[in-house]
Every structure is written in C-alpha cells, then in structure tokens.
Design a protein around this motif. Structure first.
Motif, PDB file in Angstrom:
ATOM      1  N   GLU A 573       0.841  -1.186   0.000  1.00  0.00           N
ATOM      2  CA  GLU A 573       0.000   0.000   0.000  1.00  0.00           C
ATOM      3  C   GLU A 573       0.879   1.241   0.000  1.00  0.00           C
ATOM      4  OE1 GLU A 573      -3.320   1.909   2.996  1.00  0.00           O
ATOM      5  OE2 GLU A 573      -3.274  -0.264   2.703  1.00  0.00           O
ATOM      6  N   LEU A 574       0.782   2.042  -1.035  1.00  0.00           N
ATOM      7  CA  LEU A 574       1.660   3.184  -1.237  1.00  0.00           C
ATOM      8  C   LEU A 574       1.128   4.381  -0.470  1.00  0.00           C
ATOM      9  CD1 LEU A 574       2.025   2.693  -5.086  1.00  0.00           C
ATOM     10  CD2 LEU A 574       3.426   1.711  -3.271  1.00  0.00           C
ATOM     11  N   VAL A 575       1.924   4.858   0.500  1.00  0.00           N
ATOM     12  CA  VAL A 575       1.498   5.966   1.350  1.00  0.00           C
ATOM     13  C   VAL A 575       2.547   7.056   1.307  1.00  0.00           C
ATOM     14  CG1 VAL A 575       0.180   4.484   2.893  1.00  0.00           C
ATOM     15  CG2 VAL A 575       2.571   4.946   3.399  1.00  0.00           C
ATOM     16  N   GLY A 576       2.153   8.266   1.645  1.00  0.00           N
ATOM     17  CA  GLY A 576       3.080   9.395   1.709  1.00  0.00           C
ATOM     18  C   GLY A 576       3.125  10.154   0.411  1.00  0.00           C
ATOM     19  N   GLY A 577       3.293  11.444   0.519  1.00  0.00           N
ATOM     20  CA  GLY A 577       3.346  12.269  -0.683  1.00  0.00           C
ATOM     21  C   GLY A 577       4.582  13.122  -0.760  1.00  0.00           C
ATOM     22  N   GLY A 578       5.581  12.838   0.101  1.00  0.00           N
ATOM     23  CA  GLY A 578       6.757  13.687   0.134  1.00  0.00           C
ATOM     24  C   GLY A 578       7.734  13.427  -0.986  1.00  0.00           C
ATOM     25  N   ALA A 579       7.695  12.240  -1.589  1.00  0.00           N
ATOM     26  CA  ALA A 579       8.679  11.905  -2.608  1.00  0.00           C
ATOM     27  C   ALA A 579       8.296  12.517  -3.951  1.00  0.00           C
ATOM     28  CB  ALA A 579       8.787  10.394  -2.735  1.00  0.00           C
ATOM     29  N   ASN A 580       9.269  12.614  -4.832  1.00  0.00           N
ATOM     30  CA  ASN A 580       9.049  13.160  -6.173  1.00  0.00           C
ATOM     31  C   ASN A 580       8.207  12.194  -6.993  1.00  0.00           C
ATOM     32  OD1 ASN A 580       9.154  14.314  -8.675  1.00  0.00           O
ATOM     33  ND2 ASN A 580      11.381  14.223  -8.890  1.00  0.00           N
ATOM     34  N   LEU A 581       7.003  12.633  -7.384  1.00  0.00           N
ATOM     35  CA  LEU A 581       6.097  11.736  -8.098  1.00  0.00           C
ATOM     36  C   LEU A 581       6.626  11.375  -9.479  1.00  0.00           C
ATOM     37  CD1 LEU A 581       2.678  13.371  -7.199  1.00  0.00           C
ATOM     38  CD2 LEU A 581       3.926  11.589  -5.996  1.00  0.00           C
ATOM     39  N   ASN A 582       7.508  12.198 -10.023  1.00  0.00           N
ATOM     40  CA  ASN A 582       8.018  11.939 -11.364  1.00  0.00           C
ATOM     41  C   ASN A 582       9.323  11.152 -11.354  1.00  0.00           C
ATOM     42  OD1 ASN A 582       5.915  13.460 -12.559  1.00  0.00           O
ATOM     43  ND2 ASN A 582       7.009  15.362 -12.045  1.00  0.00           N
ATOM     44  N   SER A 583       9.690  10.644 -10.177  1.00  0.00           N
ATOM     45  CA  SER A 583      10.952   9.935 -10.067  1.00  0.00           C
ATOM     46  C   SER A 583      10.935   8.659 -10.904  1.00  0.00           C
ATOM     47  CB  SER A 583      11.238   9.589  -8.601  1.00  0.00           C
ATOM     48  OG  SER A 583      12.336   8.721  -8.510  1.00  0.00           O
ATOM     49  N   ARG A 584      11.961   8.489 -11.726  1.00  0.00           N
ATOM     50  CA  ARG A 584      12.080   7.259 -12.518  1.00  0.00           C
ATOM     51  C   ARG A 584      12.298   6.057 -11.607  1.00  0.00           C
ATOM     52  NH1 ARG A 584      13.003   7.629 -17.968  1.00  0.00           N
ATOM     53  NH2 ARG A 584      13.172   9.745 -18.828  1.00  0.00           N
ATOM     54  N   MET A 585      12.989   6.274 -10.476  1.00  0.00           N
ATOM     55  CA  MET A 585      13.264   5.155  -9.570  1.00  0.00           C
ATOM     56  C   MET A 585      11.974   4.589  -8.991  1.00  0.00           C
ATOM     57  SD  MET A 585      15.454   3.145  -8.369  1.00  0.00           S
ATOM     58  CE  MET A 585      16.959   4.018  -8.861  1.00  0.00           C
ATOM     59  N   ILE A 586      11.017   5.467  -8.636  1.00  0.00           N
ATOM     60  CA  ILE A 586       9.736   4.995  -8.111  1.00  0.00           C
ATOM     61  C   ILE A 586       9.014   4.166  -9.158  1.00  0.00           C
ATOM     62  CG2 ILE A 586       7.426   5.755  -7.430  1.00  0.00           C
ATOM     63  CD1 ILE A 586       8.635   7.966  -5.856  1.00  0.00           C
ATOM     64  N   GLU A 587       8.941   4.686 -10.364  1.00  0.00           N
ATOM     65  CA  GLU A 587       8.228   3.974 -11.427  1.00  0.00           C
ATOM     66  C   GLU A 587       8.910   2.645 -11.743  1.00  0.00           C
ATOM     67  OE1 GLU A 587       6.673   4.733 -16.007  1.00  0.00           O
ATOM     68  OE2 GLU A 587       7.462   6.399 -14.807  1.00  0.00           O
ATOM     69  N   THR A 588      10.234   2.635 -11.766  1.00  0.00           N
ATOM     70  CA  THR A 588      10.970   1.395 -12.047  1.00  0.00           C
ATOM     71  C   THR A 588      10.703   0.355 -10.976  1.00  0.00           C
ATOM     72  OG1 THR A 588      12.726   2.624 -13.173  1.00  0.00           O
ATOM     73  CG2 THR A 588      13.263   0.412 -12.388  1.00  0.00           C
ATOM     74  N   SER A 589      10.743   0.777  -9.707  1.00  0.00           N
ATOM     75  CA  SER A 589      10.494  -0.159  -8.602  1.00  0.00           C
ATOM     76  C   SER A 589       9.086  -0.723  -8.670  1.00  0.00           C
ATOM     77  CB  SER A 589      10.707   0.546  -7.260  1.00  0.00           C
ATOM     78  OG  SER A 589      12.037   0.962  -7.105  1.00  0.00           O
ATOM     79  N   MET A 590       8.106   0.138  -8.977  1.00  0.00           N
ATOM     80  CA  MET A 590       6.718  -0.320  -9.019  1.00  0.00           C
ATOM     81  C   MET A 590       6.487  -1.305 -10.162  1.00  0.00           C
ATOM     82  SD  MET A 590       4.762   3.226  -8.108  1.00  0.00           S
ATOM     83  CE  MET A 590       3.159   2.481  -8.058  1.00  0.00           C
ATOM     84  N   VAL A 591       7.045  -1.033 -11.322  1.00  0.00           N
ATOM     85  CA  VAL A 591       6.878  -1.937 -12.460  1.00  0.00           C
ATOM     86  C   VAL A 591       7.512  -3.284 -12.157  1.00  0.00           C
ATOM     87  CG1 VAL A 591       7.548  -2.343 -14.860  1.00  0.00           C
ATOM     88  CG2 VAL A 591       6.695  -0.092 -14.162  1.00  0.00           C
ATOM     89  N   THR A 592       8.690  -3.262 -11.540  1.00  0.00           N
ATOM     90  CA  THR A 592       9.372  -4.513 -11.186  1.00  0.00           C
ATOM     91  C   THR A 592       8.530  -5.341 -10.228  1.00  0.00           C
ATOM     92  OG1 THR A 592      11.530  -3.445 -11.464  1.00  0.00           O
ATOM     93  CG2 THR A 592      11.465  -5.501 -10.197  1.00  0.00           C
TER      94      THR A 592
END
Length: 764
Positions: A573-592
């Motif tokens: 469950e993804l919580v928190g809004g402090g991180a950069n929403l456009n981060s490639r690292m977030i998207e890469t981790s989620m896809v993996t």
C-alpha cells in the motif's frame, strides 16, 4: 579478607587483587628481562581485555613517555590505533595467536607518541586467567628510536632503579637484596640501611600477633595492605604496600618483589575534589557538573516541603560576533562581565553556572510561580543593558527558557533538559522568555526525544504489529490483513502511528523500519495460511521514500523467498506524498514489483490532488477510498456523489475498490450497492494483536459458512464428495459450525454459491 595490626587494619579489595595480578605478571616479565639482560629503557605496566584489545590498566609512566593522558588509553581501540600502521596487522596476528596458545611472549613494534615521534618498544606479555576473566598483561619498554637499538644493561636497570614507586627485591627467605631510589625517598631509609639487613616482615612492621607477610604471599602469590607509617624524621604518611611472590617455572618461590606507594597526597586530593565544587576557570561560575550536583542537593533538601525552585537556561547571542570582530580576548572579557552581573543578580536566592560557550544556567530557589517569571523578566532586562568592553559597548540580546520543579520535573537532569528545551523554543519563535509549561514546548521536547531514540527502538523490541481485517462485501469473508506499526515507548507510552512514520522518514530510518514490518507481516500471514487460511493476503504500507531506494524491489523479493509467501498474496500500500512523483526510480520499482505478481494499492484515493496522476501512470491494481469521504456517507450528499464517481472511475480503469474507515451497517450497505469490493474499519474490526486476529480468523471461517448453510446447495456438494454415504443436512451443519468443513463461497452475479472446492478441515 583483613590483616590485623596494632591500631590499624589492612584490607584487600577486588581492585587490589586485579592490580596485584597485573603487577605480578609485569614484574615477572621484568625479572625475566633482567635474567636475559634484555636491553630496555623505561617500563610501563599494562593490562588489556584480549577480546576487545581495550586497555583496562596502564601505569602512570605511560603519560610521561607517550604524552597521552592515562584516561585516553582506556578508550575502545586506542591501543591498536596508536600502533605504527605498518605494524598493526602483524601485532594483531601475534596477540591473537598468543591468546589462543596461552603462552608468554616478547614482541618488538613501533608506537606513535602524542608529538608524532615513532618509538620502538619491546613488549613482554602473558595471558592471565581464562574464559571471560582472561586478561593479557605485561610490561612495555622503550628500546629507542630505531629497530634493533642496543642499549647498555645499565640503562635497562633504570627501569627498576628509577621507578616512581618504591621497590625492593628479596631472596626466598624475604631478606632484602636491592632497594630503589623511590623506596629511600618514601621511607627515609637509604638502600644500604636495608639491603642484606632487613626482611620484608620487618619493613612492613610485622609483629608476632599477625601472620608473616611472606607466608601469606607464599600461599596466595601476593599480599597487599595500607596503613599509616612514620619516617625517621617523625613525619607520618599513608603507605600502600604490595608483595608478590616470584616463582620459577617449576613453581618454586625464588624471591619476592615489594612495591610501596605514598597514598597521602592521593587521598588528600580525592578528599578535596569530593568536597570542592567544580568552577569554570574563566568566569568562576559552576561548571555543568558542579551545577548539576548543586541542583541535586537542593532537590533533596526540598523533599517533603512546599518549596519550589526554577532552572533558567540563558543564552547570549553576541559571542560569535565578538570573536569574529575582536578576537578571543574580547569574548573572554564579555563572558566575565556577564558572569559578574548574573552573580550580582543571583544574590542569596540563586546560584549560577556556565553551561557551554555563551549559555548560562541559573537555579532560583523558594519563590512562587508568579515571582519566578517576574525574576526572569528582571534578569532578561538587566542582561539586555549594554556591556562596556574598553572602547566598545555590546548588547547581549539574552533569551531565556524556564522549567519549574516539581511541575516540570523532579530530577536535576530533567529540569536542566527542559529548561534548554524551552530556551530552544524561545529561539525558534523569537521570544525573550519561554516557559516549559507551554504545550508546544512539551510537544517539541517529546519530539526531540523520539528523534534520538527511534533508531534503536527496533533493536530494543519496542515496535510491534497489529492487524486490521479487510472484509469482502457480500460474503463478508476476511480476505486480507493490513499490518500496522505500533511503537510503545518505555517512558512516553504509545506513539501515534502517523508520528512514527513521519519521524522515521525525517531521520532516515524508514527503510530499516519498513523492511522490519514487511518481514514480520509476511512471516505471520504465511503461518496463518499454513493453519488453513490459504487465501489470506498481507497488506503492508510502503513509504514512497522506500521506493526511491534502488535495491527496494530485490529486497522485497528476498523477504518473500525467506518467508515462503507467494507474491500474489502480498499487497504493498503506497502511502506518503513527500517523494518526487516523477521519479524514474519509483516507477521502475513499481513496475518490477507488479511484474513479479505483487499487488500495488493506492492509498488515500480521492483525498489528494495527485491521485489521478498516480492512478494513470502507476501500475496499481487496487485503490482505497479515503476515510474522510466514507465517514460522511448519508451525512453529506456531496460525499455520496464523490464516492459514486470514484467507484465508477476505478471500475472503468479495471481496479478494485476498498473503502476504509467504515463504521456502520448503513455505510456498508451503501458501498455494497455502489459496487465497492471490500471494506475496512470498525464495522469489520479494530486493529488487533496477532493472537487476537488469529482468533478472529477462526471465528470468521465458521460464521461465514454457517450463514451460507441455508442458502446454498451444501447437500449437493456433500453428495458429490461422499456419494451415497453423504451425511444428512443437520450433520453437515454441525460440521460447518465446528469448523470441520469450510465451503469456499463463489459469487455468480449477486448470488453466492458453494462450489465443489469446499475445504475439509479434518476431525470427521
């Protein structure tokens, strides 16, 4: 143990025992050095813990020879850090082998002195004791400034002759053979007066009414005592004597070593230090240690009375400016002037100490609360008046924090800490005076305390997990358990979950704590699956800060492998809004993670402005409608309309919908009609500890199937499984009530059926 002598008593303490052991081993090494005429210079007695290499004892010569204070030698890693770098690995291997073999050895290596000089030393050492009591002891001699330096035997003999402690060497009968210069200076008797003429027993004043000292040393390998002695001049002094029996390899005593020390000055110094308070050399005010001792005394004297006292922390904000503009001399004059003015204000109702730099602490006694604040205002006003420093005038610009006993604490440490906390709050908000009673100060103090302790809370087992059930609408079956972090602080009690996550993110511990939660939750869900709840899923909150870590996805898969939980049973469950929403690292981790079969859940659906962006670009399979919306169902028509729109939006995107914060049956019915898939909240259950949640699972399995008995073809299922021997309906009902059969519900349209995959739980 004690030895009686006329009008005095000799005692042996645990410290004496260890010291005697150390001296004995070192002296025996020294004696072996004399016998082999090893070329050495000044000797240092030492002892270390072989497990940590930490120095536990070092003689006073070390401070003079190497230039480091004796206290510094006891620090962890000091010895190894001051061995010459090229010799460190060799010496470590040597010491390890020596401890393993338990043998005596001599090694040469280089040491670094405080002034940068490299000294060659010869180190004679022995392993004493065994197991946890083992010690490595010996004597270290300086042999020069270069490898292999050969010094004359006369110089090696100076280790005995010029030792700071009085020493005598005797034969096996106790007759004195040699006495050093320190012995003569201590006792007032020249070496020629005792060598060959006196015995140890005579030197120590033995009488017929006490046991012979050499006899005690012979049976115990040592003797130690202290008593008042008198020199021929008539001057009295307190003497400590230690006698060590020196044995040959076969265990036969070959002689004795006597070590004598004048304790008068040391005892007097300790007594003066104990009585005299500690004062700052610049200002003459109490040091922090002296101030704390004074405050402790005042608090003890006030016990049982109605007296109050206040601790005021005062900071003057001009010292840095003075140091930069006029140098340290002006800064010292400024601090001295401030100290004088504060002392005049303190009079007989307060005492003042200098805490550090330009921060002072004042303890004010015996006033009611209102007078404390009046005094604080006076103090700030007086310190705000200009200070004259030669041709310059300086304004101190004071700020003050105040804590009052007993309202704000009953210990010296707590009151001083709270006064400093109030001072910090005053600085942050630009106030002159801040009272610790202000709720915002209390919260600030509590937060600061939590910041310093959250890093070790996990190691201290202060964290725990509770579980909130997620129930499927229609069947009302529990389909998932959300793991929620709880922190019970040993003194502050339960910490709000939102505060825990916020602090963990701010202090950089969210990754460590998050992985701990993931491991605990996955392991628990797997155990419940093995107990028969095979379709139960784990829901774990994940901060977006964790997704920014490059190794997060592999770490999650490693946890699943360790706990043997299949990926399809894990929801992040993804919580928190402090991180950069456009981060490639977030998207890469989620896809993996999504490609591995893990379900990604979007929290706070409908509550944040960015939820549409996230829903469009992130590979989520489930969303949770925020509790601020569900709690207003049937209360606010707009909330109903928003929820209907959100559910329609989620259905259009093909994602499941879970509503959280559901409290009533009316809310549950509304969500069911709108097509919501599952709910969480008090209508299902409050968060429960693991054992209580397990009991809930068992009750749910029985109650869910019991409700289905009269509305589904259970008998048809039984006939298929058992054939002509199928039990009757009443028997099936009793088996379901007892949990022996748990039918798996299947939804066809709006109707629930029991398929042929009902599970047999045993116990027929």
């Amino acid at each position: 143990m004690s030895f009686k002598k006329t009008n005095c008593e000799w005692t042996i303490t645990n410290h004496d025992l260890f010291l005697c052991s150390t001296i004995k081993e070192a002296v025996e090494s020294f004696v072996r050095g004399r016998q082999s005429k090893m070329a050495v210079g000044e000797g240092i007695v030492w002892a270390t813990d072989p497990r940590t290499t930490r120095v536990t004892f070092i003689s006073s010569q070390a401070e003079r020879i190497f230039g480091y204070r004796r206290e510094a030698w006891h620090a962890e890693g000091f010895w190894s850090d001051h061995v010459y770098p090229e010799d460190q690995a060799r010496l470590l291997r040597f010491r390890t082998a020596q401890v393993d073999d338990g043998v005596d050895n001599i090694v040469e290596n280089r040491m670094l002195a405080a002034d940068g000089t490299v000294l060659w030393v010869s180190d004679s050492s022995r392993v004493v004791g065994s197991g946890a009591d083992a010690r490595l002891v010996g004597m270290l001699f300086v042999v020069g400034g270069g490898h292999g330096a050969e010094l004359a035997w006369e110089k090696s003999d100076s280790a005995f002759t010029h030792n700071v402690d009085g020493m005598v060497v005797t034969d096996k009968s106790g007759l004195v053979l040699h006495a050093n210069l320190a012995f003569s200076a201590l006792t007032g008797r020249a070496a020629h007066e005792v060598e060959g003429k006196e015995s140890l027993d005579a030197l120590l004043g033995s009488r017929d009414d006490i046991e012979s000292v050499t006899t005690v040393a012979q049976t115990r390998d040592f003797w130690s005592g202290e008593w008042w002695c008198r020199r021929p001049s008539g001057h009295s002094y307190l003497q400590q004597a230690t006698v060590i029996a020196v044995k040959k390899d076969v265990g036969e005593i070959s002689g004795y070593i006597g070590v004598f020390r004048d304790l008068s000055h040391e005892k007097s110094l300790l007594a003066r230090q104990k009585k005299a308070p500690c004062y700052d050399p610049l200002t003459g005010l109490l040091t922090p240690a002296g101030l704390k001792d004074r405050l402790r005394d005042l608090l003890v004297s006030d016990v049982g009375t109605e007296s109050q006292l206040a601790v005021m922390a005062i900071e003057l904000n001009q010292l840095d400016y003075l140091l930069r503009a006029f140098g340290h001399g002006a800064g010292d004059r400024f601090l001295t002037a401030v100290a004088h003015r504060m002392s005049m204000l303190a009079s007989d109702i307060a005492c003042v100490g200098r805490d550090a730099g330009d921060t002072f602490v004042m303890i004010v006694q015996h006033r009611d609360g209102s007078d404390f604040f009046a005094f604080a205002k006076t103090l700030v006003h007086e310190l705000s008046l200009p200070f004259s420093l030669g041709q310059h005038e300086v304004n101190a610009k004071p700020q003050l924090g105040i804590a009052i006993s007993p309202a704000h604490g009953t210990t010296a440490e707590l009151l001083i800490s709270h006064a400093h906390t109030a001072l910090q709050k005053a600085k942050n908000e630009g106030r002159e005076i801040q009272d610790f009673r202000d709720e915002s100060v209390v919260v600030h103090s509590r937060t600061q305390q939590l910041r310093t302790q959250i890093a070790v809370a996990c190691k201290r087992s202060e964290f725990r997990l509770v579980y909130e059930a997620q129930r499927q609408l229609g069947s009302r079956k529990i389909i998932a358990a959300e793991a929620l972090l709880r922190w019970k602080h040993p003194t502050l009690g339960e910490i709000l979950p939102a505060n825990v996550i916020k602090l963990a993110e701010e202090e950089g511990h969210i990754t460590e704590i998050g992985m701990w939660v993931l491991k605990q939750a996955c392991a628990q869900i797997r155990r419940w699956q093995e107990m028969g709840h095979t379709q139960l899923r784990a829901t774990v909150n994940v901060s977006l800060h964790q997704l920014l870590q490059a190794d997060f996805a592999p770490a999650v898969m490693e946890v699943l492998h360790e706990t043997r939980l299949a990926p399809e049973f894990l929801e992040l469950e993804l919580v928190g809004g402090g991180a950069n929403l456009n981060s490639r690292m977030i998207e890469t981790s989620m896809v993996t993670l999504a490609n591995q079969g893990i379900t990604l859940v979007l929290d706070n659906f409908g509550a944040e402005s960015a939820f549409l962006t996230r829903l469009c670009h992130w590979p989520v399979k489930k969303v949770k409608i925020d509790r601020t919306l569900t709690q207003h169902i049937h209360i606010c028509s707009r909330s109903n309309a928003v929820i209907q729109s959100l559910i329609a939006l989620a259905q259009g995107l093909g994602v499941e919908i879970v509503a959280v914060g559901v409290e009533t049956a009316d809310q549950e019915r509304f969500l069911d009609i709108q097509g919501c898939h599952a709910i969480q909240g008090n209508a299902v259950n409050r968060p429960l500890p693991g054992t209580d949640f397990q009991a809930l699972l068992e009750r749910d399995a029985i109650e869910t199937t019991r409700d289905l008995v009269d509305s589904v073809p259970v008998q048809q299922w039984a006939s298929t499984v058992y054939g002509s021997s199928a039990p009757g309906m009443e028997t099936l009902r009793s088996w379901i009530r007892e949990g022996k059969i748990v039918p798996e519900p299947l939804k066809v349209g709006r109707k629930w059926l029991v398929p042929l995959t009902a599970r047999y739980m045993g116990g027929m």
